[in-house]
Write a protein that holds these residues in place. Structure first.
Motif, short mmCIF file in Angstrom:
data_model
loop_
_atom_site.label_atom_id
_atom_site.label_comp_id
_atom_site.label_asym_id
_atom_site.label_seq_id
_atom_site.Cartn_x
_atom_site.Cartn_y
_atom_site.Cartn_z
N ASN A 1 -5.58 -0.59 -0.69
CA ASN A 1 -4.28 -0.94 -0.11
C ASN A 1 -3.33 0.25 -0.21
O ASN A 1 -3.12 0.79 -1.29
CB ASN A 1 -3.69 -2.15 -0.82
N VAL A 2 -2.73 0.60 0.92
CA VAL A 2 -1.90 1.80 1.01
C VAL A 2 -0.53 1.47 1.58
O VAL A 2 -0.41 0.67 2.51
CB VAL A 2 -2.58 2.87 1.90
N ILE A 3 0.51 2.09 1.02
CA ILE A 3 1.85 2.06 1.60
C ILE A 3 2.17 3.45 2.13
O ILE A 3 1.94 4.45 1.43
CB ILE A 3 2.92 1.63 0.57
N LEU A 4 2.68 3.53 3.36
CA LEU A 4 3.05 4.80 3.97
C LEU A 4 4.55 5.00 3.86
O LEU A 4 5.32 4.07 4.14
CB LEU A 4 2.65 4.81 5.45
N ASP B 1 -2.60 0.14 -4.02
CA ASP B 1 -3.42 1.05 -4.82
C ASP B 1 -2.89 2.48 -4.72
O ASP B 1 -2.90 3.23 -5.69
CB ASP B 1 -4.87 1.01 -4.34
N VAL B 2 -2.47 2.85 -3.52
CA VAL B 2 -2.01 4.22 -3.25
C VAL B 2 -0.73 4.19 -2.43
O VAL B 2 -0.60 3.40 -1.50
CB VAL B 2 -3.09 5.02 -2.47
N GLU C 1 -10.37 2.78 9.69
CA GLU C 1 -11.15 2.87 8.45
C GLU C 1 -11.28 1.50 7.80
O GLU C 1 -10.28 0.95 7.32
CB GLU C 1 -10.48 3.84 7.47
N PRO C 2 -12.48 0.92 7.76
CA PRO C 2 -12.64 -0.41 7.17
C PRO C 2 -12.36 -0.46 5.68
O PRO C 2 -12.04 -1.51 5.14
CB PRO C 2 -14.12 -0.75 7.47
N GLY C 3 -12.42 0.68 5.01
CA GLY C 3 -12.20 0.70 3.57
C GLY C 3 -10.76 0.90 3.17
O GLY C 3 -10.44 0.96 1.98
N ILE C 4 -9.86 1.03 4.15
CA ILE C 4 -8.45 1.26 3.86
C ILE C 4 -7.59 0.26 4.63
O ILE C 4 -7.83 0.00 5.81
CB ILE C 4 -8.03 2.70 4.24
N ARG C 5 -6.59 -0.29 3.97
CA ARG C 5 -5.69 -1.25 4.61
C ARG C 5 -4.25 -0.84 4.35
O ARG C 5 -3.83 -0.72 3.20
CB ARG C 5 -5.94 -2.66 4.06
N ILE D 1 0.04 7.86 11.50
CA ILE D 1 -0.86 7.76 10.35
C ILE D 1 -1.49 6.37 10.29
O ILE D 1 -2.68 6.22 10.01
CB ILE D 1 -0.10 8.07 9.04
N ARG D 2 -0.68 5.35 10.54
CA ARG D 2 -1.20 3.98 10.53
C ARG D 2 -2.35 3.85 11.54
O ARG D 2 -3.40 3.27 11.25
CB ARG D 2 -0.09 2.99 10.87
#
Length: 217
Positions: free
Chosen positions: A7-10, A53-54, A28-32, A21-22
């Motif tokens: 899980n990522v926040i931009l 997570d990031v 990418e299936p491994g990144i949300r 970027i979004r």
């Protein structure tokens, strides 16, 4: 790829950058991407609410910049990894952000593949610097200095592992380069942390930089 997405926040004050970027990460299936923010203060608030997570974040932003936001995130959300995405390949910027607690620094001209690699690397506890950032950070030291006395407690092999870690290599890459097992690298890494009393990957990078242990020509 793990079953659970990262899980990522931009965070960037330019909507077009965030949208771009979004779009790059949606494939990418491994990144949300779970959220975004236009400044550091909103980033901290979003991280506390969404528990990503990031956090992938720019440096130059209104209200609260990337330096202050990284420090705040380290205090309020120590489990969140901060990855800086910037157009600035300035050595002082990079050093300050590492000291603030960032786990990686990539430039905005990186490929989608490298961006994903950087996110995955910092998520799994490593540090990541894009090639441009690495060249800026490690190419030369303005004031050469000797390692601190406590560096002498490290064995030659541990010093080699530390230099490679600081240069952005992960455990598998170090194992391959030194022709040793990943488990042996992990053992060296734990011994280094114990001897230097440094528990984070970013802390090891900071130590290596401050004591001139990384010198790439």
């Amino acid at each position: 790829m793990t079953d659970k997405p990262i899980n990522v926040i931009l965070v960037d004050d330019h909507p077009l950058v965030v949208d771009g970027i979004r779009a790059r990460l949606e494939a990418e299936p491994g990144i949300r991407v779970v959220g975004d923010a236009a400044n550091g203060l909103k980033a901290v608030e979003a991280a506390m609410e969404l528990k990503p997570d990031v956090v992938m974040m720019d440096v130059s932003m209104p209200v609260m910049n990337g330096f202050e936001a990284t420090k705040k995130l380290r205090e309020c959300c120590p489990e969140v990894r901060v990855l800086i995405l910037s157009m600035h390949d300035n050595r002082e910027y990079i050093l300050q952000l590492i000291q603030s607690g960032a786990s990686g620094y990539i430039l905005k001209d990186v490929s989608s593949e490298e961006m994903v690699k950087a996110i995955e690397t910092v998520h799994h506890g490593g540090t990541y610097f894009s090639s441009g950032a690495s060249q800026t950070l490690f190419a030369r030291f303005d004031e050469p200095s000797a390692p601190a006395d406590d560096g002498s407690v490290l064995t030659p092999r541990e010093l080699t592992v530390l230099r490679l870690l600081a240069g952005g290599r992960n455990n598998k890459e170090i194992a391959r380069e030194l022709d040793i097992s990943v488990r042996t690298v992990e053992t060296h890494r734990q011994n280094i942390k114990s001897k230097l009393n440094i528990q984070t990957a970013a802390g090891l990078v900071k130590y290596a930089i401050e004591h001139n242990l990384v010198q790439l020509s």
